[in-house]
Design a protein around this motif. Structure first.
Motif, PDB file in Angstrom:
ATOM      1  N   ALA A  38       0.837  -1.208   0.000  1.00 25.33           N
ATOM      2  CA  ALA A  38       0.000   0.000   0.000  1.00 25.33           C
ATOM      3  C   ALA A  38       0.866   1.250   0.000  1.00 25.33           C
ATOM      4  O   ALA A  38       0.598   2.208  -0.741  1.00 25.33           O
ATOM      5  N   ARG A  39       1.899   1.272   0.819  1.00 26.72           N
ATOM      6  CA  ARG A  39       2.811   2.424   0.843  1.00 26.72           C
ATOM      7  C   ARG A  39       3.459   2.637  -0.531  1.00 26.72           C
ATOM      8  O   ARG A  39       3.582   3.774  -0.993  1.00 26.72           O
ATOM      9  N   GLU A  40       3.861   1.536  -1.176  1.00 23.66           N
ATOM     10  CA  GLU A  40       4.476   1.658  -2.498  1.00 23.66           C
ATOM     11  C   GLU A  40       3.492   2.233  -3.515  1.00 23.66           C
ATOM     12  O   GLU A  40       3.856   3.093  -4.339  1.00 23.66           O
ATOM     13  N   LEU A  41       2.248   1.770  -3.480  1.00 21.84           N
ATOM     14  CA  LEU A  41       1.246   2.273  -4.419  1.00 21.84           C
ATOM     15  C   LEU A  41       0.994   3.762  -4.210  1.00 21.84           C
ATOM     16  O   LEU A  41       0.862   4.530  -5.170  1.00 21.84           O
ATOM     17  N   ILE A  42       0.930   4.180  -2.944  1.00 22.57           N
ATOM     18  CA  ILE A  42       0.721   5.601  -2.643  1.00 22.57           C
ATOM     19  C   ILE A  42       1.917   6.422  -3.113  1.00 22.57           C
ATOM     20  O   ILE A  42       1.760   7.471  -3.752  1.00 22.57           O
ATOM     21  N   ALA A  43       3.136   5.942  -2.820  1.00 26.63           N
ATOM     22  CA  ALA A  43       4.345   6.660  -3.231  1.00 26.63           C
ATOM     23  C   ALA A  43       4.468   6.739  -4.744  1.00 26.63           C
ATOM     24  O   ALA A  43       5.004   7.722  -5.281  1.00 26.63           O
ATOM     25  N   ASP A  44       3.960   5.730  -5.438  1.00 22.93           N
ATOM     26  CA  ASP A  44       4.005   5.726  -6.908  1.00 22.93           C
ATOM     27  C   ASP A  44       2.930   6.592  -7.537  1.00 22.93           C
ATOM     28  O   ASP A  44       2.839   6.666  -8.768  1.00 22.93           O
ATOM     29  N   GLY A  45       2.085   7.207  -6.713  1.00 20.31           N
ATOM     30  CA  GLY A  45       1.063   8.103  -7.235  1.00 20.31           C
ATOM     31  C   GLY A  45      -0.197   7.423  -7.711  1.00 20.31           C
ATOM     32  O   GLY A  45      -1.041   8.070  -8.352  1.00 20.31           O
ATOM     33  N   ARG A  46      -0.381   6.139  -7.392  1.00 17.04           N
ATOM     34  CA  ARG A  46      -1.561   5.423  -7.893  1.00 17.04           C
ATOM     35  C   ARG A  46      -2.859   5.939  -7.281  1.00 17.04           C
ATOM     36  O   ARG A  46      -3.933   5.735  -7.850  1.00 17.04           O
ATOM     37  N   LEU A  47      -2.772   6.607  -6.130  1.00 21.50           N
ATOM     38  CA  LEU A  47      -3.970   7.180  -5.515  1.00 21.50           C
ATOM     39  C   LEU A  47      -4.090   8.666  -5.804  1.00 21.50           C
ATOM     40  O   LEU A  47      -5.070   9.298  -5.390  1.00 21.50           O
ATOM     41  N   GLY A  48      -3.109   9.240  -6.495  1.00 23.43           N
ATOM     42  CA  GLY A  48      -3.111  10.676  -6.729  1.00 23.43           C
ATOM     43  C   GLY A  48      -2.862  11.428  -5.436  1.00 23.43           C
ATOM     44  O   GLY A  48      -2.031  11.036  -4.625  1.00 23.43           O
ATOM     45  N   THR A  49      -3.594  12.499  -5.220  1.00 25.81           N
ATOM     46  CA  THR A  49      -3.491  13.283  -3.995  1.00 25.81           C
ATOM     47  C   THR A  49      -4.347  12.640  -2.908  1.00 25.81           C
ATOM     48  O   THR A  49      -5.565  12.541  -3.047  1.00 25.81           O
ATOM     49  N   VAL A  50      -3.706  12.188  -1.849  1.00 32.89           N
ATOM     50  CA  VAL A  50      -4.451  11.577  -0.751  1.00 32.89           C
ATOM     51  C   VAL A  50      -5.120  12.682   0.057  1.00 32.89           C
ATOM     52  O   VAL A  50      -4.471  13.632   0.500  1.00 32.89           O
ATOM     53  N   ARG A  51      -6.409  12.549   0.237  1.00 37.66           N
ATOM     54  CA  ARG A  51      -7.189  13.568   0.937  1.00 37.66           C
ATOM     55  C   ARG A  51      -7.620  13.140   2.337  1.00 37.66           C
ATOM     56  O   ARG A  51      -7.701  13.952   3.246  1.00 37.66           O
ATOM     57  N   HIS A  52      -7.906  11.847   2.486  1.00 35.72           N
ATOM     58  CA  HIS A  52      -8.592  11.409   3.705  1.00 35.72           C
ATOM     59  C   HIS A  52      -8.122  10.007   4.071  1.00 35.72           C
ATOM     60  O   HIS A  52      -8.027   9.134   3.204  1.00 35.72           O
ATOM     61  N   VAL A  53      -7.805   9.801   5.340  1.00 36.87           N
ATOM     62  CA  VAL A  53      -7.425   8.484   5.850  1.00 36.87           C
ATOM     63  C   VAL A  53      -8.276   8.165   7.068  1.00 36.87           C
ATOM     64  O   VAL A  53      -8.522   9.043   7.905  1.00 36.87           O
ATOM     65  N   ARG A  54      -8.724   6.927   7.156  1.00 36.94           N
ATOM     66  CA  ARG A  54      -9.431   6.459   8.346  1.00 36.94           C
ATOM     67  C   ARG A  54      -8.666   5.284   8.923  1.00 36.94           C
ATOM     68  O   ARG A  54      -8.295   4.355   8.198  1.00 36.94           O
ATOM     69  N   ALA A  55      -8.408   5.322  10.227  1.00 35.22           N
ATOM     70  CA  ALA A  55      -7.712   4.230  10.908  1.00 35.22           C
ATOM     71  C   ALA A  55      -8.487   3.879  12.166  1.00 35.22           C
ATOM     72  O   ALA A  55      -8.721   4.745  13.016  1.00 35.22           O
ATOM     73  N   ALA A  56      -8.876   2.628  12.287  1.00 35.11           N
ATOM     74  CA  ALA A  56      -9.621   2.169  13.462  1.00 35.11           C
ATOM     75  C   ALA A  56      -8.984   0.893  13.981  1.00 35.11           C
ATOM     76  O   ALA A  56      -8.859  -0.093  13.242  1.00 35.11           O
ATOM     77  N   TYR A  57      -8.565   0.897  15.247  1.00 29.73           N
ATOM     78  CA  TYR A  57      -7.986  -0.281  15.882  1.00 29.73           C
ATOM     79  C   TYR A  57      -8.852  -0.602  17.096  1.00 29.73           C
ATOM     80  O   TYR A  57      -8.844   0.134  18.090  1.00 29.73           O
ATOM     81  N   LEU A  58      -9.591  -1.691  17.001  1.00 30.36           N
ATOM     82  CA  LEU A  58     -10.606  -2.008  18.002  1.00 30.36           C
ATOM     83  C   LEU A  58     -10.369  -3.384  18.615  1.00 30.36           C
ATOM     84  O   LEU A  58     -10.118  -4.356  17.907  1.00 30.36           O
ATOM     85  N   GLN A  59     -10.478  -3.450  19.943  1.00 33.00           N
ATOM     86  CA  GLN A  59     -10.377  -4.690  20.704  1.00 33.00           C
ATOM     87  C   GLN A  59     -11.486  -4.730  21.748  1.00 33.00           C
ATOM     88  O   GLN A  59     -12.111  -3.704  22.027  1.00 33.00           O
ATOM     89  N   ASP A  60     -11.696  -5.906  22.352  1.00 34.71           N
ATOM     90  CA  ASP A  60     -12.775  -6.004  23.348  1.00 34.71           C
ATOM     91  C   ASP A  60     -12.355  -6.693  24.648  1.00 34.71           C
ATOM     92  O   ASP A  60     -13.197  -7.109  25.441  1.00 34.71           O
ATOM     93  N   TRP A  61     -11.041  -6.770  24.913  1.00 36.53           N
ATOM     94  CA  TRP A  61     -10.588  -7.568  26.052  1.00 36.53           C
ATOM     95  C   TRP A  61     -10.891  -6.938  27.409  1.00 36.53           C
ATOM     96  O   TRP A  61     -10.735  -7.590  28.442  1.00 36.53           O
ATOM     97  N   LEU A  62     -11.411  -5.695  27.417  1.00 39.07           N
ATOM     98  CA  LEU A  62     -11.776  -5.065  28.688  1.00 39.07           C
ATOM     99  C   LEU A  62     -13.283  -4.804  28.803  1.00 39.07           C
ATOM    100  O   LEU A  62     -13.716  -4.087  29.700  1.00 39.07           O
ATOM    101  N   VAL A  63     -14.065  -5.388  27.913  1.00 41.75           N
ATOM    102  CA  VAL A  63     -15.512  -5.157  27.937  1.00 41.75           C
ATOM    103  C   VAL A  63     -16.129  -5.563  29.279  1.00 41.75           C
ATOM    104  O   VAL A  63     -16.972  -4.851  29.835  1.00 41.75           O
ATOM    105  N   ASP A  64     -15.701  -6.686  29.825  1.00 42.00           N
ATOM    106  CA  ASP A  64     -16.226  -7.161  31.107  1.00 42.00           C
ATOM    107  C   ASP A  64     -15.705  -6.254  32.221  1.00 42.00           C
ATOM    108  O   ASP A  64     -14.498  -6.175  32.463  1.00 42.00           O
TER     109      ASP A  64
END
Length: 400
Positions: free
Chosen positions: A160-186
């Motif tokens: 993915a980094r290589e594709l972005i650096a090669d310009g395959r996405l053009g100008t990147v405008r928006h990124v979403r990152a979500a890291y979710l776990q549930d080990w403390l739900v209880d």
């Protein structure tokens, strides 16, 4: 041990003509097991400088000995300081909790040892700055250091980094990152060191937001210029050995990041997301294309090429296990997938290769410091509540 700056006419350890690198690892729990697996297997798949798994260090002598026998370490020690005095130890791999990182890493670098440390770099910004300064000084004497953001070594994300650096996405405008776990739900899950600010530094913020933030900067090849954040603790008390104990870190965190390129990234992390075990999802949107990644489908990358006619557009699945893909030539025939544990093998490969070549490995302690600065800014923003606008609701008038 040859003091820094002195003359040594023998070939350095880890170089083709030199002796094997002696490795000491500090910590034998979750990350110790993951790193040990990598040290044990890396030479079977990659050409790396010769090394030996010399010493496993842990405070509990019996547990350290049992772990060393399982994980392939030749001997054990209970005091990490003792290994820094040994001439046969050249690499120190720090898998201890974050509150120990700075003291061990700085001492090891000053002793002339190459250092690999787990993320986040430290528990505080001041500690991270001290570690980065020590790393810069040590590098002047050929002593290398690296922080272990293992998700940089997921082949799909490296692609993915290589594709972005090669310009395959053009100008990147928006990124979403979500890291979710549930080990403390209880709410009755017991208190641990990870829920105490003195030992953990922060909660979900440092533990998993550090990964998400590093990925945003890694993928875009940029830096963060503005931060807005919020932290929340859903369960404020947990059962302890002598009764209820206060939870002093966050259970979840949210942040909006402005990148130096002008792109905006949203980051969401939680240990309270019921049903999510270890879900890291990344979305990158540019004016010429988009990328999708889900850690639960670690060998796949979704790619949309927006330069083709609209009637042909749509996300296509790239199965990232061809020999031409990052890291994959060392593994199995096409179609035979790899897993989460392989990211640590790739990490050790890159670290050893840099040491053998006398080059600075990546990500550096300075990269870890950059992430630490964002974490500190998220916490500062959350504490100031400067990004929160209080809304009041007027009573609804009947018939209005």
């Amino acid at each position: 041990m040859t003091p820094q700056g002195s003359t040594d006419h023998t070939a350095p350890p880890g170089t083709p003509a030199g002796p094997p690198l002696g490795v000491a690892m500090i910590g034998y729990a979750f990350m110790g097991k993951a790193h040990s697996n990598a040290w044990r297997n890396v030479a079977a798949h990659f050409d790396v400088p010769a090394f030996e798994q010399k010493v496993l260090v842990g405070r509990d002598a019996a547990q350290a000995a049992a772990s060393a026998a399982k994980y392939g370490w030749a001997e054990t020690a209970t005091d990490w300081r003792s290994v820094l005095d040994r001439d046969d130890i050249h690499v120190v791999d720090i898998c201890a909790p974050g509150w120990m990182h700075a003291e061990i890493a700085v001492a090891a670098l000053r002793a002339g040892k190459h250092v690999l440390v787990e993320k986040p770099l430290a528990n505080t910004l001041a500690e991270a700055e001290a570690m980065a300064a020590a790393a810069r000084s040590a590098r002047d004497h050929g002593v290398q250091s690296m922080i272990g953001f293992n998700y940089r070594r997921v082949p799909a994300l490296a692609l993915a980094r290589e594709l972005i650096a090669d310009g395959r996405l053009g100008t990147v405008r928006h990124v979403r990152a979500a890291y979710l776990q549930d080990w403390l739900v209880d709410a009755d899950s017991p208190m641990t060191w990870r829920l105490n600010k003195e030992t953990a530094g922060s909660g979900a913020l440092g533990d998993i937001a550090s990964h998400a933030i590093d990925q945003v900067m890694f993928l875009l090849g940029g830096t963060v210029t503005e931060v807005s954040g919020r932290l929340h603790t859903f369960v404020t008390s947990r059962p302890g050995a002598d009764g209820p104990e206060e939870v002093t870190v966050d259970d979840a965190a949210w942040a909006t990041l402005t990148m130096d390129s002008g792109a905006i990234a949203s980051v969401e992390v939680s240990r309270m997301a019921t049903g999510q075990k270890n879900s890291l999802k990344l979305e990158v949107y540019g004016d010429k294309g988009s990328l999708l990644f889900d850690l639960e489908a670690i060998n796949e990358l979704g790619f949309l090429d927006a330069t083709v006619p609209v009637r042909e557009q749509g996300f296509r699945r790239i199965l990232v296990n061809e020999p031409e893909h990052p890291y994959m030539a060392a593994w199995w025939p096409q179609g035979h997938v790899i897993g989460w544990e392989h990211t640590f093998t790739h990490e050790i490969h890159d670290f050893l290769t840099a040491i053998g070549g006398g080059t600075a490995p990546s990500p550096s302690f300075e990269d870890g410091l950059a992430v630490q600065r964002v974490l500190a800014a998220v916490e500062e923003s959350a504490n100031a509540k400067s990004s929160l606008i209080q809304l009041t609701t007027s009573p609804v008038t009947e018939g209005a």
